[in-house]
Design a protein around this motif. Structure first.
Motif, PDB file in Angstrom:
ATOM      1  N   PHE A 121       0.835  -1.203   0.000  1.00 12.18           N
ATOM      2  CA  PHE A 121       0.000   0.000   0.000  1.00 12.18           C
ATOM      3  C   PHE A 121       0.870   1.254   0.000  1.00 12.18           C
ATOM      4  CE2 PHE A 121      -1.592   3.465   2.646  1.00 12.18           C
ATOM      5  CZ  PHE A 121      -2.677   3.870   1.874  1.00 12.18           C
ATOM      6  N   TRP A 122       1.891   1.276   0.841  1.00 18.51           N
ATOM      7  CA  TRP A 122       2.746   2.455   0.960  1.00 18.51           C
ATOM      8  C   TRP A 122       3.421   2.790  -0.374  1.00 18.51           C
ATOM      9  CZ3 TRP A 122       3.699   6.541   3.795  1.00 18.51           C
ATOM     10  CH2 TRP A 122       4.881   7.242   3.610  1.00 18.51           C
ATOM     11  N   LEU A 123       3.960   1.788  -1.028  1.00 19.22           N
ATOM     12  CA  LEU A 123       4.635   2.016  -2.303  1.00 19.22           C
ATOM     13  C   LEU A 123       3.647   2.472  -3.375  1.00 19.22           C
ATOM     14  CD1 LEU A 123       7.050  -1.068  -2.351  1.00 19.22           C
ATOM     15  CD2 LEU A 123       7.629   1.319  -1.860  1.00 19.22           C
ATOM     16  N   ALA A 124       2.458   1.854  -3.392  1.00 20.50           N
ATOM     17  CA  ALA A 124       1.471   2.197  -4.413  1.00 20.50           C
ATOM     18  C   ALA A 124       0.929   3.605  -4.237  1.00 20.50           C
ATOM     19  CB  ALA A 124       0.329   1.181  -4.393  1.00 20.50           C
ATOM     20  N   GLN A 125       0.703   4.013  -2.978  1.00 23.47           N
ATOM     21  CA  GLN A 125       0.108   5.332  -2.753  1.00 23.47           C
ATOM     22  C   GLN A 125       1.079   6.478  -3.045  1.00 23.47           C
ATOM     23  OE1 GLN A 125       0.593   7.635   0.194  1.00 23.47           O
ATOM     24  NE2 GLN A 125       2.536   6.539   0.483  1.00 23.47           N
ATOM     25  N   LEU A 126       2.342   6.158  -3.245  1.00 23.40           N
ATOM     26  CA  LEU A 126       3.304   7.194  -3.622  1.00 23.40           C
ATOM     27  C   LEU A 126       3.062   7.720  -5.029  1.00 23.40           C
ATOM     28  CD1 LEU A 126       6.616   5.678  -2.182  1.00 23.40           C
ATOM     29  CD2 LEU A 126       5.253   7.548  -1.213  1.00 23.40           C
ATOM     30  N   ILE A 127       2.461   6.886  -5.875  1.00 25.58           N
ATOM     31  CA  ILE A 127       2.253   7.282  -7.272  1.00 25.58           C
ATOM     32  C   ILE A 127       0.809   7.143  -7.737  1.00 25.58           C
ATOM     33  CG2 ILE A 127       4.636   6.804  -7.965  1.00 25.58           C
ATOM     34  CD1 ILE A 127       3.716   4.080  -8.974  1.00 25.58           C
ATOM     35  N   LEU A 128      -0.038   6.520  -6.904  1.00 27.09           N
ATOM     36  CA  LEU A 128      -1.423   6.281  -7.293  1.00 27.09           C
ATOM     37  C   LEU A 128      -2.378   6.812  -6.232  1.00 27.09           C
ATOM     38  CD1 LEU A 128      -1.066   2.576  -8.504  1.00 27.09           C
ATOM     39  CD2 LEU A 128      -1.424   4.572  -9.973  1.00 27.09           C
ATOM     40  N   PRO A 129      -3.647   7.046  -6.579  1.00 26.74           N
ATOM     41  CA  PRO A 129      -4.634   7.463  -5.575  1.00 26.74           C
ATOM     42  C   PRO A 129      -4.774   6.413  -4.473  1.00 26.74           C
ATOM     43  CG  PRO A 129      -5.486   7.811  -7.781  1.00 26.74           C
ATOM     44  CD  PRO A 129      -4.218   7.025  -7.939  1.00 26.74           C
ATOM     45  N   ALA A 130      -5.173   6.863  -3.291  1.00 22.04           N
ATOM     46  CA  ALA A 130      -5.274   5.967  -2.138  1.00 22.04           C
ATOM     47  C   ALA A 130      -6.230   4.808  -2.397  1.00 22.04           C
ATOM     48  CB  ALA A 130      -5.732   6.758  -0.912  1.00 22.04           C
ATOM     49  N   SER A 131      -7.329   5.060  -3.097  1.00 25.48           N
ATOM     50  CA  SER A 131      -8.317   4.006  -3.346  1.00 25.48           C
ATOM     51  C   SER A 131      -7.724   2.884  -4.192  1.00 25.48           C
ATOM     52  CB  SER A 131      -9.549   4.589  -4.031  1.00 25.48           C
ATOM     53  OG  SER A 131      -9.192   5.221  -5.257  1.00 25.48           O
ATOM     54  N   ILE A 132      -6.875   3.238  -5.149  1.00 24.20           N
ATOM     55  CA  ILE A 132      -6.225   2.231  -5.986  1.00 24.20           C
ATOM     56  C   ILE A 132      -5.145   1.502  -5.182  1.00 24.20           C
ATOM     57  CG2 ILE A 132      -4.979   1.800  -8.123  1.00 24.20           C
ATOM     58  CD1 ILE A 132      -7.826   2.822  -8.475  1.00 24.20           C
ATOM     59  N   ALA A 133      -4.425   2.246  -4.356  1.00 19.35           N
ATOM     60  CA  ALA A 133      -3.384   1.637  -3.524  1.00 19.35           C
ATOM     61  C   ALA A 133      -3.987   0.606  -2.572  1.00 19.35           C
ATOM     62  CB  ALA A 133      -2.647   2.717  -2.740  1.00 19.35           C
ATOM     63  N   VAL A 134      -5.180   0.885  -2.064  1.00 18.68           N
ATOM     64  CA  VAL A 134      -5.858  -0.068  -1.180  1.00 18.68           C
ATOM     65  C   VAL A 134      -6.189  -1.352  -1.929  1.00 18.68           C
ATOM     66  CG1 VAL A 134      -8.017  -0.512   0.047  1.00 18.68           C
ATOM     67  CG2 VAL A 134      -6.771   1.621   0.436  1.00 18.68           C
ATOM     68  N   ILE A 135      -6.693  -1.221  -3.158  1.00 18.25           N
ATOM     69  CA  ILE A 135      -6.990  -2.416  -3.954  1.00 18.25           C
ATOM     70  C   ILE A 135      -5.724  -3.246  -4.166  1.00 18.25           C
ATOM     71  CG2 ILE A 135      -7.690  -3.243  -6.234  1.00 18.25           C
ATOM     72  CD1 ILE A 135      -9.620  -0.925  -6.418  1.00 18.25           C
ATOM     73  N   ILE A 136      -4.632  -2.574  -4.450  1.00 16.83           N
ATOM     74  CA  ILE A 136      -3.365  -3.280  -4.654  1.00 16.83           C
ATOM     75  C   ILE A 136      -2.948  -4.019  -3.381  1.00 16.83           C
ATOM     76  CG2 ILE A 136      -0.881  -2.941  -5.041  1.00 16.83           C
ATOM     77  CD1 ILE A 136      -1.643  -0.708  -7.002  1.00 16.83           C
ATOM     78  N   ALA A 137      -3.101  -3.354  -2.227  1.00 18.10           N
ATOM     79  CA  ALA A 137      -2.749  -3.991  -0.952  1.00 18.10           C
ATOM     80  C   ALA A 137      -3.604  -5.231  -0.707  1.00 18.10           C
ATOM     81  CB  ALA A 137      -2.919  -2.996   0.184  1.00 18.10           C
ATOM     82  N   ILE A 138      -4.902  -5.145  -1.021  1.00 17.39           N
ATOM     83  CA  ILE A 138      -5.799  -6.291  -0.837  1.00 17.39           C
ATOM     84  C   ILE A 138      -5.418  -7.424  -1.781  1.00 17.39           C
ATOM     85  CG2 ILE A 138      -8.172  -7.095  -1.086  1.00 17.39           C
ATOM     86  CD1 ILE A 138      -9.102  -4.330  -0.161  1.00 17.39           C
ATOM     87  N   VAL A 139      -5.135  -7.079  -3.033  1.00 14.44           N
ATOM     88  CA  VAL A 139      -4.747  -8.094  -4.017  1.00 14.44           C
ATOM     89  C   VAL A 139      -3.448  -8.782  -3.608  1.00 14.44           C
ATOM     90  CG1 VAL A 139      -3.955  -8.439  -6.389  1.00 14.44           C
ATOM     91  CG2 VAL A 139      -5.958  -7.014  -5.940  1.00 14.44           C
ATOM     92  N   VAL A 140      -2.489  -7.996  -3.150  1.00  7.57           N
ATOM     93  CA  VAL A 140      -1.217  -8.574  -2.704  1.00  7.57           C
ATOM     94  C   VAL A 140      -1.452  -9.536  -1.536  1.00  7.57           C
ATOM     95  CG1 VAL A 140       0.984  -8.056  -1.572  1.00  7.57           C
ATOM     96  CG2 VAL A 140       0.248  -6.716  -3.543  1.00  7.57           C
ATOM     97  N   GLY A 141      -2.295  -9.128  -0.583  1.00  9.77           N
ATOM     98  CA  GLY A 141      -2.605  -9.998   0.550  1.00  9.77           C
ATOM     99  C   GLY A 141      -3.224 -11.316   0.112  1.00  9.77           C
ATOM    100  N   VAL A 142      -4.142 -11.243  -0.856  1.00  6.96           N
ATOM    101  CA  VAL A 142      -4.775 -12.463  -1.376  1.00  6.96           C
ATOM    102  C   VAL A 142      -3.764 -13.333  -2.100  1.00  6.96           C
ATOM    103  CG1 VAL A 142      -6.482 -13.344  -3.020  1.00  6.96           C
ATOM    104  CG2 VAL A 142      -7.070 -11.425  -1.529  1.00  6.96           C
ATOM    105  N   MET A 143      -2.869 -12.706  -2.848  1.00  3.06           N
ATOM    106  CA  MET A 143      -1.843 -13.469  -3.568  1.00  3.06           C
ATOM    107  C   MET A 143      -0.883 -14.154  -2.602  1.00  3.06           C
ATOM    108  SD  MET A 143      -0.965 -10.862  -6.721  1.00  3.06           S
ATOM    109  CE  MET A 143       0.358 -11.916  -7.316  1.00  3.06           C
ATOM    110  N   VAL A 144      -0.525 -13.468  -1.527  1.00  6.63           N
ATOM    111  CA  VAL A 144       0.394 -14.049  -0.546  1.00  6.63           C
ATOM    112  C   VAL A 144      -0.213 -15.276   0.127  1.00  6.63           C
ATOM    113  CG1 VAL A 144       1.524 -13.647   1.681  1.00  6.63           C
ATOM    114  CG2 VAL A 144       1.680 -11.928  -0.115  1.00  6.63           C
TER     115      VAL A 144
END
Length: 260
Positions: free
Chosen positions: A59-82
């Motif tokens: 989430f932290w890395l994504a929100q540096l370049i993307l909106p927070a709402s998109i960064a949250v989706i990325i964090a959720i997807v990463v968690g599911v992938m892990v």
């Protein structure tokens, strides 16, 4: 047993837990058997901290370049992938079984079906939507709030789910096709499990930590009572459902109490 042997044993148990709940690579020297799987439940909370940390960093890395709402989706997807969607699968199966079965045998049979039904789809869809919205609200307050939420919720939700193993009865599948599952805990296992939960509460201020502790304790009582009424105990799927539900509750409490 020397101190070195003791810590190597603990490290082995941690890696057993990590391999059971995630897709992360582990050393080849790790030994597996049913006894180690049972005792590895002491580190389920620590595994949650690992998953939560990976999601938080994503989430932290994504929100540096993307909106927070998109960064949250990325964090959720990463968690599911892990985790390989391990707990989400349990939530979907539990919803299908409890929603579509009339008898205990029917519910267990439906929960073992690999196909996703309407109840499971609704539970997963609404659960992910609620998770996204709660994390977005935390992220809008501050990136650190969302990161803290991910770390705390992933850890405490797994502590709650794993603690059910200690007090409740495992419902065995009649045909013996259930997923491998830690089914027993010693007092040492439970103590270490709770210690990981208490340690993560130090991440929060005293009021939020106390409210979280009380609400999660009450939620555990409700979930255990519900599972008993439905199937007479717990299965791996219901533990996954407990993890997902308590993760959502953690976000709610942090948002309602911690940011008020």
């Amino acid at each position: 047993m020397t101190k070195m042997d003791y810590w190597l044993k603990q490290l082995n148990l941690f890696f057993v837990a990590l391999s059971f709940f995630t897709r992360l690579p582990i050393p080849k020297w790790v030994e597996f058997d049913n006894d180690k799987l049972n005792h590895s439940s002491r580190y389920f909370g620590l595994v949650g901290a690992v998953v939560g940390s990976i999601s938080a960093v994503s989430f932290w890395l994504a929100q540096l370049i993307l909106p927070a709402s998109i960064a949250v989706i990325i964090a959720i997807v990463v968690g599911v992938m892990v985790t390989g969607g391990f707990h989400e699968d349990g939530l979907g199966d539990t919803a299908d079984g409890f929603g579509g079965g009339w008898t205990v045998a029917d519910k267990l049979r439906i929960m073992k079906d690999s196909r996703l039904g309407s109840y499971g789809a609704l539970a997963l869809g609404l659960g992910l939507l609620l998770k996204w919205q709660l994390l977005v609200e935390l992220a809008l307050y501050s990136p650190l709030a969302a990161m803290s939420g991910l770390l705390v919720a992933h850890t405490l939700s797994r502590v709650l789910a794993a603690s059910i193993i200690f007090t409740e009865q495992y419902v065995r599948d009649e045909d013996g096709k259930s997923k491998p599952l830690a089914q027993q805990q010693s007092l040492d296992d439970l103590f270490i499990l709770f210690a990981s939960g208490l340690a993560i509460l130090l991440w929060l201020n005293g009021v939020v930590a106390f409210v979280l502790l009380m609400i999660l304790w009450g939620l555990r009582l409700l979930l255990v009572s519900f599972f008993k009424r439905q199937i007479g105990g717990y299965t791996g799927d219901t533990l996954g459902a407990a993890q997902q539900i308590s993760e959502l509750v953690c976000y709610m409490v942090i948002l309602a109490v911690g940011l008020s």
